[in-house]
Write a protein that holds these residues in place. Structure first.
Motif, short mmCIF file in Angstrom:
data_model
loop_
_atom_site.label_atom_id
_atom_site.label_comp_id
_atom_site.label_asym_id
_atom_site.label_seq_id
_atom_site.Cartn_x
_atom_site.Cartn_y
_atom_site.Cartn_z
N ALA A 275 0.84 -1.20 0.00
CA ALA A 275 0.00 0.00 0.00
C ALA A 275 0.87 1.25 0.00
O ALA A 275 0.59 2.22 -0.72
N ALA A 276 1.93 1.22 0.81
CA ALA A 276 2.84 2.37 0.83
C ALA A 276 3.53 2.55 -0.51
O ALA A 276 3.70 3.67 -1.00
N THR A 277 3.91 1.41 -1.12
CA THR A 277 4.54 1.49 -2.44
C THR A 277 3.59 2.07 -3.46
O THR A 277 3.98 2.89 -4.31
N ALA A 278 2.31 1.66 -3.39
CA ALA A 278 1.33 2.19 -4.33
C ALA A 278 1.18 3.68 -4.17
O ALA A 278 1.07 4.43 -5.15
N ARG A 279 1.17 4.15 -2.91
CA ARG A 279 1.05 5.60 -2.69
C ARG A 279 2.27 6.34 -3.25
O ARG A 279 2.15 7.41 -3.84
N ASP A 280 3.44 5.74 -3.03
CA ASP A 280 4.66 6.36 -3.55
C ASP A 280 4.64 6.42 -5.07
O ASP A 280 5.05 7.42 -5.68
N LEU A 281 4.18 5.32 -5.70
CA LEU A 281 4.12 5.30 -7.16
C LEU A 281 3.14 6.34 -7.68
O LEU A 281 3.40 6.99 -8.70
N LEU A 282 2.01 6.49 -7.00
CA LEU A 282 1.04 7.49 -7.43
C LEU A 282 1.61 8.89 -7.31
O LEU A 282 1.45 9.72 -8.21
N ALA A 283 2.31 9.13 -6.20
CA ALA A 283 2.92 10.44 -6.04
C ALA A 283 3.99 10.68 -7.09
O ALA A 283 4.11 11.79 -7.64
N ALA A 284 4.78 9.63 -7.38
CA ALA A 284 5.81 9.77 -8.40
C ALA A 284 5.20 10.04 -9.77
O ALA A 284 5.72 10.84 -10.55
N ARG A 285 4.08 9.37 -10.05
CA ARG A 285 3.43 9.60 -11.34
C ARG A 285 2.91 11.03 -11.45
O ARG A 285 3.04 11.67 -12.49
N LYS A 286 2.31 11.51 -10.36
CA LYS A 286 1.84 12.89 -10.38
C LYS A 286 3.00 13.86 -10.58
O LYS A 286 2.89 14.83 -11.34
N ALA A 287 4.11 13.57 -9.89
CA ALA A 287 5.28 14.44 -10.04
C ALA A 287 5.81 14.39 -11.47
O ALA A 287 6.22 15.41 -12.03
N ALA A 288 5.81 13.18 -12.05
CA ALA A 288 6.29 13.05 -13.43
C ALA A 288 5.39 13.80 -14.40
O ALA A 288 5.85 14.43 -15.35
N ASP A 289 4.07 13.73 -14.15
CA ASP A 289 3.15 14.46 -15.02
C ASP A 289 3.40 15.96 -14.94
O ASP A 289 3.39 16.67 -15.96
N LEU A 290 3.61 16.45 -13.72
CA LEU A 290 3.89 17.88 -13.56
C LEU A 290 5.20 18.26 -14.25
O LEU A 290 5.30 19.31 -14.89
N ALA A 291 6.21 17.37 -14.13
CA ALA A 291 7.50 17.65 -14.77
C ALA A 291 7.37 17.67 -16.28
O ALA A 291 7.95 18.54 -16.95
N ASN A 292 6.59 16.76 -16.83
CA ASN A 292 6.42 16.72 -18.29
C ASN A 292 5.71 17.96 -18.80
O ASN A 292 6.03 18.48 -19.86
N GLU A 293 4.72 18.42 -18.03
CA GLU A 293 4.03 19.64 -18.45
C GLU A 293 4.97 20.84 -18.42
O GLU A 293 4.87 21.74 -19.26
N ALA A 294 5.90 20.84 -17.47
CA ALA A 294 6.79 22.00 -17.33
C ALA A 294 7.93 22.00 -18.33
O ALA A 294 8.51 23.05 -18.61
N LYS A 295 8.28 20.85 -18.89
CA LYS A 295 9.44 20.78 -19.78
C LYS A 295 9.25 21.60 -21.06
O LYS A 295 10.24 21.97 -21.70
N SER A 296 8.01 21.86 -21.43
CA SER A 296 7.78 22.65 -22.65
C SER A 296 8.31 24.07 -22.49
O SER A 296 8.47 24.80 -23.46
N ARG A 297 8.58 24.48 -21.26
CA ARG A 297 9.08 25.84 -21.02
C ARG A 297 10.59 25.86 -20.82
O ARG A 297 11.14 26.79 -20.24
#
Length: 689
Positions: A275-297
């Motif tokens: 369960a903790a791993t799943a939460r970490d993966l979800l947080a990492a995915r959200k962080a990756a999504d935010l990073a991908n959106e920001a790379k265009s700048r």
């Protein structure tokens, strides 16, 4: 006969030549007509595989062999449609002829050409249809026998219409033909009753899919599909059954079930961890999504990082061009402009080094540096912008800060400039404070390591608490309105965090919206070791001394501004400089002239530096006229390019933008024997940089 090879073939057998001629005349426009007056000759022709007639026409009354007898032979030798032409009026005899020959039709004599052509056309079409059906049956039979699944067709009475070889073998039969017309019960199939019940259920339902054991022990399993097929009126005509061996899948399913049970037991023991791993993966995915959106700048971020030193370079240039500057102020402004240019170069290197930081390949310098001088230099670069906005700008270095500490001056300057630039950008009124101190106090508890703390405090817009945690991430911004209003995309603070952490330090921020922010970083405080007193021997520090007479230097460079800068500096030092703008011209110049030193650019039109160096090294030279030493002068600063230059036999390596002191040092020392360098503070290898 025209186009005989393109027309379908018709064979005509009649003992009367005039009849043969009449038939040929009637059909020759549509068919290739083969004629024979002898049934025996015609039979021999059919036994030859070279002909394949679509229709065989035979007279009934012929000497030796009757027409129906010949057509019986023809049926055994050819799949052509058979037609009987006869004047025979005995109905019984005609019926016997029809039955014996299985003819398509007959034409009574006398006949007309039109009736003959119509009948033969129909017979030819009949032959084509039969051949197409036969080919389809052949392909279907081949397909069914090639499929490993057992396939069978039954009528409504559950008698076999057809089955493939796999089905016959499953029932213990060698030939699928043995199935036709029989039921499972009539063949003594062991589970005939169960098969019949399943078949009748499928006839009622239309389609049934089931899995069943193939033997009582359950060693083999089959997936069985039973489906009805319809006649032309839509009524159920029979049943098709397909049985596939799924034993391997069943065994895999059983193994999977056992593995699943084992996994369930293990999962039960580790539920909290997963369960903790799943939460970490979800947080990492959200962080990756935010990073991908920001790379265009990304490009805008790079521009933000370069804007501050460019302001110094361009601003000081414009200030000097306006005139009215005293000689002392002129020198100070030029010095600041040079510092800004060097800072710009350092920023470019730092952006390129970001990938090295992530890969763990960045190498930091560890040199003695003056914290007070570094603070003053950074303040001098940023203070004009602050004053231009009407902001107060203050610096404070605590007395406890040592005169010299160990560190990387370029990286520290980059971090401080970035924090100062952000403070000026986000502050509209009030002021900015740059401070340096030592924590804890050196007179504090023993054993507690001291840290150098640098802080930048502003009275700007401030940052909401929920945005502070991600502020130092790559491509992060406070929000989109901040980006539109002030520019930048957040790469600067991310680089600062990486650099500070790489120096075993930490960085943070304290802020409140509308009240301002305080950015700070702390680094381990390390003092330089006491420098040993060196005896007055060769290698004592001091500016390099050039030989009494200037050297003859070949400059190989295609950029006009670099030509002017380098040649002016070298000539002012007493050297004679000759300039060529590509590698081919350099090879010719070295081959025909005499030079003490060659400065070679790497990237030039027509012929690059590496190719030119290779050719120069291969030139024949006399003992009294050796090849001149070669110094690389290039904007390429990667480790790979440096290695290629060394492999090509370069004596020294200078990178652009060129450091004038290093340029003069190389011009004065590279290639000279040690006895000519007395009193100089460098050796040939020092120019490799």
């Amino acid at each position: 006969m025209m186009n005989g090879q393109q027309l379908p073939t018709v064979m005509v057998v009649d003992d009367e030549p005039e009849v043969l001629m009449a038939v040929a005349d009637a059909l020759e426009d549509e068919f290739n007509v083969l004629t024979s007056t002898s049934p025996l000759t015609a039979r021999a022709m059919l036994e030859d595989d070279d002909i394949a007639p679509v229709v065989i026409i035979s007279d009934q009354r012929m000497p030796g062999v009757a027409g129906h007898e010949f057509l019986r032979w023809a049926r055994e030798l050819s799949d052509a449609t058979r037609v009987l032409i006869t004047g025979y009026t005995d109905i019984d005899a005609l019926g016997a002829a029809v039955n014996a020959g299985q003819i398509f039709g007959y034409l009574p004599k006398p006949w007309t050409p039109e009736r003959l052509r119509r009948l033969i056309r129909e017979a030819a079409e009949h032959c084509a249809v039969r051949r197409a059906l036969a080919e389809e049956r052949r392909l279907l039979s081949h397909l069914m026998d090639s499929v490993p699944d057992a396939i069978s067709f039954k009528d409504r009475n559950l008698r076999y219409l057809r089955g493939n070889r796999a089905h016959a073998q499953a029932l213990g039969l060698g030939d699928p033909a043995d199935l036709i017309g029989r039921t499972d019960a009539e063949m003594g199939v062991a589970d005939a009753a169960a098969r019949e019940a399943a078949d009748r259920a499928a006839l009622e339902a239309g389609i049934v899919v089931a899995e069943a054991p193939h033997d009582a022990a359950g060693h083999r399993w089959h997936s069985v599909v039973r489906s009805t097929f319809k006649n032309g009126e839509g009524g159920t005509e029979g049943l098709v059954t397909i049985a596939r061996d799924i034993t391997a899948a069943k065994e895999a399913e059983r193994a999977l079930s056992e593995a699943h049970a084992t996994l369930e037991r293990r999962v039960a023991e580790r539920t909290e961890d997963l369960a903790a791993t799943a939460r970490d993966l979800l947080a990492a995915r959200k962080a990756a999504d935010l990073a991908n959106e920001a790379k265009s700048r990304y490009l805008a971020t790079v521009a933000h990082e370069l804007r501050t030193p460019l302001t110094g370079v361009i601003g000081f240039s414009e200030l000097l061009l306006r005139g009215g500057v005293s000689p002392g102020e002129w020198h100070r402004l030029l010095t600041l402009q040079a510092d800004a240019g060097r800072t710009l170069l350092g920023l470019l290197d730092d952006i390129l080094d970001l990938s090295k930081i992530e890969a763990g390949r960045l190498t930091l310098e560890n040199l003695p540096l003056d914290v007070r001088a570094l603070v003053e230099d950074c303040a001098a670069l940023v203070q004009p912008s602050a004053i231009g906005k009407g902001l107060a700008f203050r610096t404070a270095v605590a007395a406890t800060v040592p005169a010299r500490v160990m560190g990387d001056p370029t990286r520290l300057r980059q971090v401080v400039l970035n924090l100062l630039t952000n403070a000026v950008k986000f502050t509209a009124t009030g002021g900015i404070d740059l401070a340096a101190e030592v924590l804890p106090d050196p007179q504090g508890p023993e054993g507690q390591p001291s840290r150098l703390r640098v802080s930048v405090t502003d009275t700007g817009i401030g940052i909401p608490a929920e945005r502070l945690s991600g502020l130092f991430e790559e491509f992060s911004q406070v929000d989109e309105t901040t980006a539109r209003r002030f520019g930048g995309t957040g790469l600067g603070l991310a680089i600062c965090r990486r650099l500070v952490e790489h120096m075993d330090g930490r960085i943070g921020v304290d802020s409140a919206p509308g009240q301002g922010s305080r950015f700070w970083f702390e680094l381990p405080l390390t003092l330089p070791a006491a420098a040993p007193v060196a005896p007055p021997a060769e290698g004592v520090a001091g500016p390099p001394q050039r030989p009494a007479a200037g050297r003859r230097i070949l400059l190989v460079e295609d950029d006009r501004s670099t030509q002017v800068l380098v040649s002016t500096v070298l000539r002012s030092a007493g050297h004679e400089v000759e300039i060529v703008d590509d590698g081919a011209a350099a090879v010719r110049a070295v081959d025909t002239g005499t030079y003490d030193l060659v400065f070679m650019d790497m990237h030039m039109p027509r012929m690059g530096g590496l190719e030119a160096i290779t050719l120069i090294r291969a030139l024949p030279r006399a003992p009294d006229r050796p090849l001149p030493p070669l110094v690389v002068l290039t904007a390429g600063v990667s480790d790979e390019e440096r290695e290629r230059c060394r492999a090509a036999g370069l004596d020294a390596f200078l990178s652009k933008p060129v450091d004038l002191e290093e340029l003069l040092k190389a011009a004065a020392t590279v290639g000279l024997p040690p006895q000519d360098l007395a009193g100089e503070g460098t050796s040939e290898g020092d120019a490799h940089g």
